[in-house]
Design an enzyme around this catalytic site. Structure first.
Site, mmCIF file in Angstrom:
data_model
loop_
_atom_site.group_PDB
_atom_site.id
_atom_site.type_symbol
_atom_site.label_atom_id
_atom_site.label_comp_id
_atom_site.label_asym_id
_atom_site.label_seq_id
_atom_site.Cartn_x
_atom_site.Cartn_y
_atom_site.Cartn_z
ATOM 1 N N LYS A 198 -10.104 0.558 -2.281
ATOM 2 C CA LYS A 198 -10.218 0.161 -0.879
ATOM 3 C C LYS A 198 -11.602 0.479 -0.330
ATOM 4 O O LYS A 198 -12.059 1.626 -0.393
ATOM 5 C CB LYS A 198 -9.139 0.871 -0.067
ATOM 6 C CG LYS A 198 -9.050 0.437 1.390
ATOM 7 C CD LYS A 198 -7.896 1.176 2.067
ATOM 8 C CE LYS A 198 -7.687 0.712 3.498
ATOM 9 N NZ LYS A 198 -6.561 1.458 4.121
ATOM 10 N N GLU A 204 0.844 -1.194 0.000
ATOM 11 C CA GLU A 204 0.000 0.000 0.000
ATOM 12 C C GLU A 204 0.885 1.252 0.000
ATOM 13 O O GLU A 204 1.897 1.312 0.682
ATOM 14 C CB GLU A 204 -0.885 -0.003 1.249
ATOM 15 C CG GLU A 204 -1.879 1.148 1.303
ATOM 16 C CD GLU A 204 -2.752 1.120 2.550
ATOM 17 O OE1 GLU A 204 -3.885 1.609 2.484
ATOM 18 O OE2 GLU A 204 -2.294 0.604 3.604
ATOM 19 N N CYS A 210 -5.013 -3.443 3.341
ATOM 20 C CA CYS A 210 -4.763 -3.027 4.713
ATOM 21 C C CYS A 210 -5.955 -3.255 5.655
ATOM 22 O O CYS A 210 -6.209 -4.383 6.059
ATOM 23 C CB CYS A 210 -4.317 -1.561 4.717
ATOM 24 S SG CYS A 210 -3.342 -1.095 6.182
#
Length: 272
Positions: A114, A40, A159
């Site tokens: 995301k 990321e 994440c």
């Protein structure tokens, strides 16, 4: 298929980060990796949350996207480009945190934005991604065909997504062979939960998990947890890099996935 997780300690300087990513992708490809994943924000770890907006690119155009496409084509690999900020039409104050996948000819084959935006406040460290990011809405998976003709179904995540098992369940219809997590986990949350959650996602979904992380002390004062790793469908750790730049290599063996799912057909026993 040989796969590689790349760990970086990205800086606020885009040019520097692109050069480090170029070198590390080359190292992974030279070691025989056919699928390589960056972490990321491989392209920038800014001093301020808004710094990512300054380098945000229009989808389909920009130096970060161009470099990813060139690297995939140069090495003939499937390149999962960590994340980069992409502009949102009509909203200069926000971007998407997007993972782009390029195939062996450099073609764009997938984009995942995301979904889950991180917020954390322990009185000393405070993060609120929603201040600068717009969330995605849809799970994304793609098929990677190896040089031997073997095909892997690959599910994408980023994440904080790791804490939401329902996303990975959605990616298992049909089942993935490999789940990929690009991350920049904070040190305290990573120390407590990173490996635990990754191994859980591998075990409950009976597939390999590859996690590419930021890992070290950054120029902005932040320390990320690192521990880029690969886990097999039984939860066995196949490789782990604690801190600093580097490459974690492993083999995805679909034979092993089939064996686990046959011996313990948990995915077939789902009720909800």
């Amino acid at each position: 298929m040989k796969i590689a997780a790349i760990q970086m300690v990205s800086s606020p300087e885009l040019a520097h980060n692109l050069e480090r990513a170029t070198a590390l992708v080359g190292e992974a490809a030279a070691a025989g990796a056919e699928l390589v994943a960056l972490p990321e924000y491989f392209c920038v770890m800014g001093r301020h949350d808004t710094d990512k907006l300054a380098i945000a690119e229009t989808p389909g155009s920009g130096p970060i996207q161009q470099r990813l496409a060139e690297l995939a084509a140069k090495h003939g690999i499937w390149l999962i480009g960590g994340t980069l900020p992409l502009r949102v039409d009509g909203d200069a104050d926000h971007a998407t945190n997007s993972c782009l996948v390029h195939g062996p000819t450099g073609q764009l084959v997938a984009r995942y934005d995301k979904i889950h935006l991180f917020r954390y406040d322990d009185g000393e460290r405070r993060y609120d991604e929603a201040a600068t990011l717009r969330p995605g809405r849809e799970p994304v998976a793609f098929e990677a065909v190896g040089r031997s003709g073997e095909t892997l179904r690959v599910g994408l995540s980023i994440c904080y997504d790791l804490r939401f098992p329902e996303l990975y369940r959605a990616l298992m219809r049909p089942p993935c062979d490999l789940l990929v997590v690009g991350a920049a986990f904070t040190y305290p949350t990573g120390e407590a939960h990173w490996e635990l959650l990754l191994r859980a996602r591998a075990v409950e979904n009976q597939c390999h998990v590859l996690a590419s992380a930021q890992g070290g002390r950054h120029a902005n004062g932040r320390r990320t947890w690192g521990h880029s790793l690969v886990v097999d469908p039984w939860g066995r750790l196949l490789g782990d890099l604690a801190e600093g730049e580097g490459v974690v290599l492993a083999e995805v063996e679909t034979r092993r996935t089939t064996e686990v799912r046959t011996q313990l057909p948990a995915l077939q026993h789902r009720v909800l």
